[in-house]
Each structure stands twice: as structure tokens, then as C-alpha cells.
Design an enzyme around this catalytic site. Structure first.
Site, PDB file in Angstrom:
ATOM      1  N   HIS A  47      37.472  30.413  47.093  1.00 37.61           N
ATOM      2  CA  HIS A  47      36.598  29.215  47.259  1.00 37.61           C
ATOM      3  C   HIS A  47      36.277  28.315  46.253  1.00 37.61           C
ATOM      4  CE1 HIS A  47      32.786  30.005  47.290  1.00 37.61           C
ATOM      5  NE2 HIS A  47      32.357  30.685  46.755  1.00 37.61           N
ATOM      6  N   CYS A  65      31.101  26.840  39.815  1.00 37.19           N
ATOM      7  CA  CYS A  65      31.563  26.910  41.141  1.00 37.19           C
ATOM      8  C   CYS A  65      32.275  25.580  41.676  1.00 37.19           C
ATOM      9  CB  CYS A  65      30.496  28.242  42.027  1.00 37.19           C
ATOM     10  SG  CYS A  65      29.671  29.154  41.546  1.00 37.19           S
ATOM     11  N   HIS A 115      37.547  29.769  42.645  1.00 36.11           N
ATOM     12  CA  HIS A 115      36.904  31.163  42.254  1.00 36.11           C
ATOM     13  C   HIS A 115      37.199  31.640  43.016  1.00 36.11           C
ATOM     14  CE1 HIS A 115      33.600  29.772  43.099  1.00 36.11           C
ATOM     15  NE2 HIS A 115      32.791  30.629  43.544  1.00 36.11           N
ATOM     16  N   HIS A 144      35.846  36.030  45.290  1.00 34.48           N
ATOM     17  CA  HIS A 144      34.992  36.993  45.376  1.00 34.48           C
ATOM     18  C   HIS A 144      35.114  38.661  45.898  1.00 34.48           C
ATOM     19  CE1 HIS A 144      32.006  34.387  44.181  1.00 34.48           C
ATOM     20  NE2 HIS A 144      32.450  33.902  44.817  1.00 34.48           N
ATOM     21  N   ASP A 162      40.133  37.933  54.998  1.00 33.29           N
ATOM     22  CA  ASP A 162      40.567  38.579  53.644  1.00 33.29           C
ATOM     23  C   ASP A 162      41.519  38.099  52.903  1.00 33.29           C
ATOM     24  OD1 ASP A 162      40.416  40.351  52.147  1.00 33.29           O
ATOM     25  OD2 ASP A 162      42.203  42.140  53.338  1.00 33.29           O
ATOM     26  N   HIS A 163      41.701  37.935  52.053  1.00 32.52           N
ATOM     27  CA  HIS A 163      42.736  37.629  50.985  1.00 32.52           C
ATOM     28  C   HIS A 163      43.235  35.591  51.529  1.00 32.52           C
ATOM     29  CE1 HIS A 163      42.980  41.968  49.416  1.00 32.52           C
ATOM     30  NE2 HIS A 163      43.375  41.022  48.313  1.00 32.52           N
ATOM     31  N   GLU A 222      27.918  38.921  47.953  1.00 33.33           N
ATOM     32  CA  GLU A 222      28.934  38.128  47.339  1.00 33.33           C
ATOM     33  C   GLU A 222      29.441  38.337  45.932  1.00 33.33           C
ATOM     34  OE1 GLU A 222      29.292  33.209  46.523  1.00 33.33           O
ATOM     35  OE2 GLU A 222      27.448  34.098  45.683  1.00 33.33           O
TER      36      GLU A 222
END
Length: 148
Positions: free
Chosen positions: A27, A46, A52, A54, A92-93, A137
Site C-alpha cells: 500500500h 510510507c 511498500h 508488509h 492477501d498479495h 503491521e
């Protein structure tokens, strides 16, 4: 020790289940209501235009009376299926800002990811079952949301 009623039955007990699930997503922290300069000042690295990522660790807490007959608060298999539908498939992904419509106009902070998970999970679970959404996070940044 549990209190017994006049029929010598054990009073209902409340149980808590925690299910841990990991998901990866990228994100960019950027608010369309703020200037680029203000976004850079607030969100720092960020706010990178390329985003970037997580490896989030999400803990979902549910609570309810322990069923006398099954001995469960809820069937873990059912909880796993709800997590798949609410978290894994949509998040996810994924690029949260581009792939998840909710974040088109909502800054994809971990606080707002927790709200997204809560709002969608309460639609799937029986009333008053969801207790808490906790998201790691990073090892040092943890968000808790309880629907308040």
C-alpha cells in the site's frame, strides 16, 4: 469454580478463541484530501509513490458462551472459512489501494485495515461473536480494533 443453579447444572461460561492469520499486501499511505507536500510530511517514507509492503499478522478474537453440547464457542472450521472470505481472498498479495475498492477513498493505514476486517467479519459471524481484531503491521506496530 463455576456456580451451579438449583438443578445442579454448571452455569454458562464465556470462552474466547483467537485465530492467527498472516497475509501480505502492499500500500501507499496517501490521503487524497491532503497536498503531496503534507502527505510526505505526515507519512514520510510510507508515502513512497511506488508503495511498500508488509507481512501482516492478524489475530481475530471471538467470544461467546461455550456450548454445553459441543464444548465450543464456535466451530474453528467455520471461523477459518470466514477468515478466508473476508481477509485472505480480498487482501492477501494485493495492492490495498488499487485492488480493494474500500481503500479507493480511505487511507490504507493499519487502523483502517482493522476497521475493514471488522466491518466485513461482523457481516459473516453470528451477532456479538466478534470481540477484537488485532493486526501486527510490524513487530513493533500493533493495532487493536473492537468495533468502537
Amino acid at each position: 469454580m463455576a456456580q451451579a443453579d438449583s438443578r445442579n447444572e454448571v452455569a454458562e461460561r464465556i470462552g474466547y478463541i483467537t485465530r492467527v492469520q498472516s497475509f501480505s499486501a502492499c500500500h501507499r499511505l496517501h490521503s487524497p484530501t491532503l497536498s503531496d507536500e503534507v502527505n510526505k510530511k505526515i507519512f514520510g517514507k510510507c508515502n513512497n509513490p511506488n508503495g511498500h509492503g508488509h507481512n501482516y499478522k492478524e489475530l481475530l478474537f471471538v467470544h461467546l458462551q461455550i456450548d454445553r453440547h459441543t464444548g465450543m464457542v464456535m466451530n474453528i472450521t467455520d471461523l477459518k472459512q470466514h477468515i478466508e472470505e473476508v481477509i485472505m481472498i480480498p487482501l492477501d498479495h494485493k495492492n490495498l489501494d488499487k485492488d480493494v475498492p474500500y481503500f479507493a477513498n480511505v487511507v490504507s493505514t493499519t487502523e483502517n485495515v482493522a476497521v475493514y476486517i471488522w466491518d466485513n467479519m461482523v457481516k459473516q459471524l453470528p451477532a456479538n461473536l466478534l470481540y477484537e481484531v488485532k493486526i501486527h503491521e510490524t513487530d513493533k506496530n500493533i493495532v487493536v480494533y473492537r468495533g468502537e
